[in-house]
Write an enzyme that holds these catalytic residues in place. Structure first.
Site, mmCIF file in Angstrom:
data_model
loop_
_atom_site.group_PDB
_atom_site.id
_atom_site.type_symbol
_atom_site.label_atom_id
_atom_site.label_comp_id
_atom_site.label_asym_id
_atom_site.label_seq_id
_atom_site.Cartn_x
_atom_site.Cartn_y
_atom_site.Cartn_z
ATOM 1 C CB CYS A 12 21.794 -7.529 -37.201
ATOM 2 S SG CYS A 12 22.821 -7.704 -38.665
ATOM 3 C CB CYS A 97 21.225 -8.065 -45.368
ATOM 4 S SG CYS A 97 19.856 -7.668 -44.276
ATOM 5 C CD GLU A 127 24.211 -1.048 -46.226
ATOM 6 O OE1 GLU A 127 24.416 -1.529 -45.104
ATOM 7 O OE2 GLU A 127 23.439 -0.097 -46.422
ATOM 8 C CG ASN A 223 27.248 -2.300 -37.055
ATOM 9 O OD1 ASN A 223 27.029 -2.651 -35.910
ATOM 10 N ND2 ASN A 223 27.803 -3.113 -37.954
ATOM 11 C CB SER A 265 29.806 -7.802 -37.818
ATOM 12 O OG SER A 265 30.365 -6.561 -37.456
#
Ligand code: SF4
Length: 289
Positions: A12, A97, A127, A223, A265
């Protein structure tokens, strides 16, 4: 056998940016300089290894007298760690990010306005730990299942926020439940990243139209695991691989169409190797007939 790769499969924006910042730093760095990331820069062991070959090493902490350069990964770091880093003699390259930064800013804002924070996500994920560290101590709750909602303080005004990689449907169901049970005002921040939503939507469509679905990405990548669960719920022949080495020919017996998606990733070169391996297996099967 037809192989369809989801257009959004792989890196991403935030991961691409963080990896580029690390590679650029490695190229600009003098041989005597130490270049470290605080924790693996992304959840992909192959990318971490390739950065090590360029002189970028993942560390869990730094010594007080360290004169190194520290790269902050795309997940960001806890606010107190950032403060401690700033007080040391280290150079900081902040690759957090921008979408994670935005979530940190939302929490700072809502906290200063007196909201109790409800964060939907995995409390062990870096995160979530970095974002929630911007809330006041004891003024937040992390929710990972609807059962956790029994612990929300119903008489507080609430701010809802989600991990950027959260499943949209689950976040929506939490929002609906919270609206039913709370008595005071609620604000909802939509922090699910577009890249995540696009990937999930494309994967759902692909999984419903293929015979076998392959999800490529680190086993430690939240993810990627979420993508696997989403695809598995639609297509029972869904398999998660980290590299092409785990691809098993048995999965493709009688398969006409194979779908491939990959976590945020997962680099393109690993996706390509997986595609080539499946193509190769298919060619071998055709020759054996
Ligand atoms: S998934 Fe979204 S929020 Fe997370 S690093 Fe990638 S672009 Fe940023």
């Amino acid at each position: 056998m037809n192989i369809i790769v989801a257009p959004s499969a792989g890196f991403c924006f935030g991961v691409k940016r963080a990896v580029k910042m690390a590679v650029d730093a490695a190229e600009a760095c003098k041989p005597s300089e130490k270049l470290n990331t605080l924790g693996p820069i992304i959840h992909n062991p192959q990318v971490v290894k390739s950065l090590e070959e360029k002189g970028v090493y993942s560390v869990n902490g730094i010594e007080d007298d360290c004169h190194c350069t520290i790269i902050i990964r795309s997940h960001g770091v806890k606010s107190d760690i950032m403060e401690r880093l700033k007080s040391k003699k280290v150079t900081i390259i902040d690759a957090t990010c921008p979408f994670v930064k935005r979530a940190q800013n939302y929490i700072t804002m809502a906290t200063s306005d007196g909201y109790f924070i409800i964060m939907v996500g995995d409390k062990n994920h870096p995160e979530v730990q970095s974002v929630i560290s911007f809330a006041d101590k004891n003024r937040f709750l992390i929710i990972n299942g609807l059962d956790d909602l029994k612990n929300i303080p119903v008489s507080e005004k609430l701010a809802l926020i989600s991990q950027t990689t959260q499943d949209v449907n689950f976040y929506n169901s939490v929002i609906n439940e919270v609206f039913k049970i709370t008595k005071k005002e609620i604000i909802v921040f939509n922090t699910i990243c577009d890249a995540t939503k696009l990937k999930q939507d494309e994967s759902k469509i692909l999984a419903s139209n293929v015979d076998v679905m392959i999800v490529v990405g680190g086993y430690n990548s939240a993810n990627t695991n979420k993508l696997k669960n989403i695809c598995k719920a639609i297509q029972k022949n869904t398999y998660h691989v980290e590299t092409e080495k785990e691809v098993d020919s048995k999965w493709f017996i009688n398969a006409k169409t194979v779908g491939i998606t990959a976590g945020a990733s997962t680099p393109d070169w690993i996706i390509e190797k997986v595609v080539n391996t499946i193509r190769h297996l298919d060619n071998n099967q055709k020759m054996a007939i």
